[in-house]
Design a protein around this motif. Structure first.
Motif, PDB file in Angstrom:
ATOM      1  N   GLU A 313      -0.768  -5.327  -4.727  1.00 32.85           N
ATOM      2  CA  GLU A 313      -0.430  -5.435  -6.150  1.00 32.85           C
ATOM      3  C   GLU A 313      -1.278  -4.531  -7.035  1.00 32.85           C
ATOM      4  O   GLU A 313      -0.858  -4.135  -8.126  1.00 32.85           O
ATOM      5  CB  GLU A 313      -0.592  -6.889  -6.627  1.00 32.85           C
ATOM      6  N   THR A 314      -2.492  -4.196  -6.583  1.00 30.02           N
ATOM      7  CA  THR A 314      -3.370  -3.362  -7.410  1.00 30.02           C
ATOM      8  C   THR A 314      -3.084  -1.873  -7.262  1.00 30.02           C
ATOM      9  O   THR A 314      -3.491  -1.083  -8.107  1.00 30.02           O
ATOM     10  CB  THR A 314      -4.854  -3.611  -7.043  1.00 30.02           C
ATOM     11  N   VAL A 315      -2.392  -1.500  -6.198  1.00 32.68           N
ATOM     12  CA  VAL A 315      -2.156  -0.085  -5.922  1.00 32.68           C
ATOM     13  C   VAL A 315      -0.706   0.332  -6.157  1.00 32.68           C
ATOM     14  O   VAL A 315      -0.435   1.424  -6.668  1.00 32.68           O
ATOM     15  CB  VAL A 315      -2.561   0.260  -4.462  1.00 32.68           C
ATOM     16  N   LEU A 316       0.227  -0.519  -5.800  1.00 30.53           N
ATOM     17  CA  LEU A 316       1.648  -0.158  -5.886  1.00 30.53           C
ATOM     18  C   LEU A 316       2.080   0.350  -7.262  1.00 30.53           C
ATOM     19  O   LEU A 316       2.829   1.335  -7.345  1.00 30.53           O
ATOM     20  CB  LEU A 316       2.527  -1.335  -5.472  1.00 30.53           C
ATOM     21  N   PRO A 317       1.639  -0.264  -8.361  1.00 31.83           N
ATOM     22  CA  PRO A 317       2.086   0.235  -9.672  1.00 31.83           C
ATOM     23  C   PRO A 317       1.705   1.693  -9.924  1.00 31.83           C
ATOM     24  O   PRO A 317       2.356   2.368 -10.724  1.00 31.83           O
ATOM     25  CB  PRO A 317       1.366  -0.698 -10.656  1.00 31.83           C
ATOM     26  N   LEU A 318       0.674   2.188  -9.233  1.00 33.26           N
ATOM     27  CA  LEU A 318       0.205   3.553  -9.462  1.00 33.26           C
ATOM     28  C   LEU A 318       1.168   4.601  -8.917  1.00 33.26           C
ATOM     29  O   LEU A 318       1.215   5.724  -9.412  1.00 33.26           O
ATOM     30  CB  LEU A 318      -1.177   3.744  -8.819  1.00 33.26           C
ATOM     31  N   TYR A 319       1.940   4.236  -7.878  1.00 36.37           N
ATOM     32  CA  TYR A 319       2.864   5.238  -7.331  1.00 36.37           C
ATOM     33  C   TYR A 319       4.316   4.779  -7.256  1.00 36.37           C
ATOM     34  O   TYR A 319       5.222   5.604  -7.146  1.00 36.37           O
ATOM     35  CB  TYR A 319       2.395   5.733  -5.958  1.00 36.37           C
ATOM     36  N   MET A 320       4.551   3.485  -7.388  1.00 36.97           N
ATOM     37  CA  MET A 320       5.937   3.019  -7.356  1.00 36.97           C
ATOM     38  C   MET A 320       6.645   3.219  -8.694  1.00 36.97           C
ATOM     39  O   MET A 320       7.867   3.118  -8.778  1.00 36.97           O
ATOM     40  CB  MET A 320       5.972   1.543  -6.956  1.00 36.97           C
ATOM     41  N   LYS A 321       5.885   3.519  -9.739  1.00 35.57           N
ATOM     42  CA  LYS A 321       6.514   3.747 -11.044  1.00 35.57           C
ATOM     43  C   LYS A 321       7.432   4.969 -11.020  1.00 35.57           C
ATOM     44  O   LYS A 321       8.296   5.124 -11.883  1.00 35.57           O
ATOM     45  CB  LYS A 321       5.449   3.922 -12.125  1.00 35.57           C
ATOM     46  N   ARG A 322       7.253   5.826 -10.020  1.00 34.82           N
ATOM     47  CA  ARG A 322       8.130   7.000  -9.904  1.00 34.82           C
ATOM     48  C   ARG A 322       9.582   6.591  -9.666  1.00 34.82           C
ATOM     49  O   ARG A 322      10.499   7.392  -9.854  1.00 34.82           O
ATOM     50  CB  ARG A 322       7.645   7.911  -8.770  1.00 34.82           C
ATOM     51  N   TYR A 323       9.780   5.358  -9.216  1.00 31.10           N
ATOM     52  CA  TYR A 323      11.140   4.874  -8.961  1.00 31.10           C
ATOM     53  C   TYR A 323      11.650   3.998 -10.111  1.00 31.10           C
ATOM     54  O   TYR A 323      12.652   3.300  -9.959  1.00 31.10           O
ATOM     55  CB  TYR A 323      11.169   4.082  -7.653  1.00 31.10           C
ATOM     56  N   GLY A 324      10.966   4.042 -11.249  1.00 30.19           N
ATOM     57  CA  GLY A 324      11.366   3.250 -12.397  1.00 30.19           C
ATOM     58  C   GLY A 324      12.631   3.776 -13.043  1.00 30.19           C
ATOM     59  O   GLY A 324      13.085   4.896 -12.760  1.00 30.19           O
ATOM     60  N   LYS A 325      13.216   2.987 -13.916  1.00 30.03           N
ATOM     61  CA  LYS A 325      14.477   3.338 -14.561  1.00 30.03           C
ATOM     62  C   LYS A 325      14.406   4.668 -15.306  1.00 30.03           C
ATOM     63  O   LYS A 325      15.374   5.435 -15.339  1.00 30.03           O
ATOM     64  CB  LYS A 325      14.884   2.233 -15.529  1.00 30.03           C
ATOM     65  N   HIS A 326      13.237   4.956 -15.923  1.00 29.36           N
ATOM     66  CA  HIS A 326      13.118   6.175 -16.715  1.00 29.36           C
ATOM     67  C   HIS A 326      13.199   7.441 -15.855  1.00 29.36           C
ATOM     68  O   HIS A 326      13.364   8.529 -16.369  1.00 29.36           O
ATOM     69  CB  HIS A 326      11.802   6.177 -17.490  1.00 29.36           C
ATOM     70  N   ASN A 327      13.062   7.278 -14.528  1.00 29.06           N
ATOM     71  CA  ASN A 327      13.133   8.439 -13.630  1.00 29.06           C
ATOM     72  C   ASN A 327      14.495   8.611 -12.988  1.00 29.06           C
ATOM     73  O   ASN A 327      14.703   9.537 -12.200  1.00 29.06           O
ATOM     74  CB  ASN A 327      12.077   8.321 -12.525  1.00 29.06           C
TER      75      ASN A 327
END
Length: 335
Positions: A313-327
């Motif tokens: 949980e402490t690391v995933l947000p740092l690189y999984m945001k690349r798959y967010g809706k804005h991308n």
């Protein structure tokens, strides 16, 4: 004082590049033994000039392996495959290749050998992958009795092929699969009956951060008292497959729906998906998922190496945001 030399087979891979950077920072002269040294040139800047050298060595070639380990103080074998392709079979890579590395290291008088296995290693498994990992361990210890074996659960980090794969799926697919062996069962209470679609949530994983894995290897190479053991490596928390998918959705902000998939249906899907050049899923991987991928206990682990594992949980947000809706492509086009 002469600098220590380590040969890392698979040095350009996901775990390898993290380990190479760490060992170089600790002063090791690193030989990154890879199949394509030109593609591994990116490793050179991880150390001082001449400290990190990619060299050609396929572990299925005994002569190339022997040349790669000659004069080394330590050897690390990280090479593994998730599916078979042509001559690169599980037996060729996980068993015979691992034996080549161990035999060459022993013949060269290498002081320390670290071999990467997997938590699922089991000669009695339904999975050929798991069987080959177990056979590989036996082959390594037969050739180099003092070798150190690491059995990690799924390894995560910015370049992993686990969370990233599901993140990509969440971007393009309205559904994410949850394989289950005990779903679709009727459940009745005093308030009525319903269908439990997911059961226990599918297979269980204990993801471990790539930095913790590389740190564990580096500690064993530095301290002879830690060598010659079998270590089981897992992160601080266990997750069902359903919880893994929920974590993917939480860190990407995507709204895919979770769909329970019985193992039988998963085998049918894999029959076709494994025909792709880079299979999304194979029948052997489905078999492997029938067994939880978690630390069993009875073997030393991260705590014995003085390492506190990093939570996903402490690391995933740092690189999984690349798959967010804005991308997503359609969002960019509409902007």
């Amino acid at each position: 004082m002469a600098r220590r030399v380590v040969t890392v087979f698979g040095g350009s891979g996901f775990i390898g590049r993290t380990l190479v950077r760490r060992l170089a920072a600790q002063g090791w002269v690193v030989r990154a033994a890879v199949r394509d040294p030109i593609a591994a040139e990116f490793l050179k800047p991880m150390g001082d000039v001449g400290q990190v050298t990619p060299l050609r060595a396929d572990i299925t070639d005994p002569k190339a392996v022997a040349a790669a380990v000659a004069g080394a103080d330590a050897v690390v074998n990280l090479v593994g495959i998730l599916y078979e392709s042509g001559r690169r079979s599980f037996d060729a890579v996980h068993v015979k290749g691992a034996a080549n590395v161990a035999a060459a290291a022993k013949a060269a008088g290498v002081a320390r050998l670290v071999h990467m296995s997997a938590l699922g290693a089991d000669k009695n498994s339904e999975s050929l992958y798991a069987q080959s990992k177990a056979a590989g361990e036996e082959a390594v210890l037969a050739a180099f009795p003092g070798a150190t074996i690491f059995r990690p659960s799924v390894v995560f980090g910015p370049d992993d092929d686990f969370f990233n794969r599901f993140g990509k799926m969440a971007m393009i697919s309205p559904v994410l699969p949850v394989f289950t062996g005990d779903g679709f069962k009727p459940v009745c209470t005093e308030h009525g009956c319903s269908i439990d679609l997911f059961g226990s949530g599918g297979p269980t994983f204990q993801p471990i951060h790539v930095g913790d894995v590389s740190g564990a290897i580096a500690k064993v190479l530095d301290d002879s008292r830690l060598a010659g053991k079998v270590y089981e490596l897992g992160g601080p928390r266990r997750y069902s497959m359903k919880e893994i998918m929920e974590l993917v959705l939480a860190t990407t902000g995507q709204r895919s729906h979770l769909v329970p998939v019985p193992f039988g249906l998963g085998m049918l899907q894999a029959t076709f998906l494994q025909m792709l050049p880079k299979p999304m899923l194979t029948k052997d991987q489905v078999r492997l998922m029938k067994v939880d991928n978690v630390v069993r206990g009875g073997k030393p682990g991260l705590a014995d190496l003085g390492i506190t594992p990093v939570a996903a949980e402490t690391v995933l947000p740092l690189y999984m945001k690349r798959y967010g809706k804005h991308n997503q492509p359609d969002a960019d086009a509409a902007a």
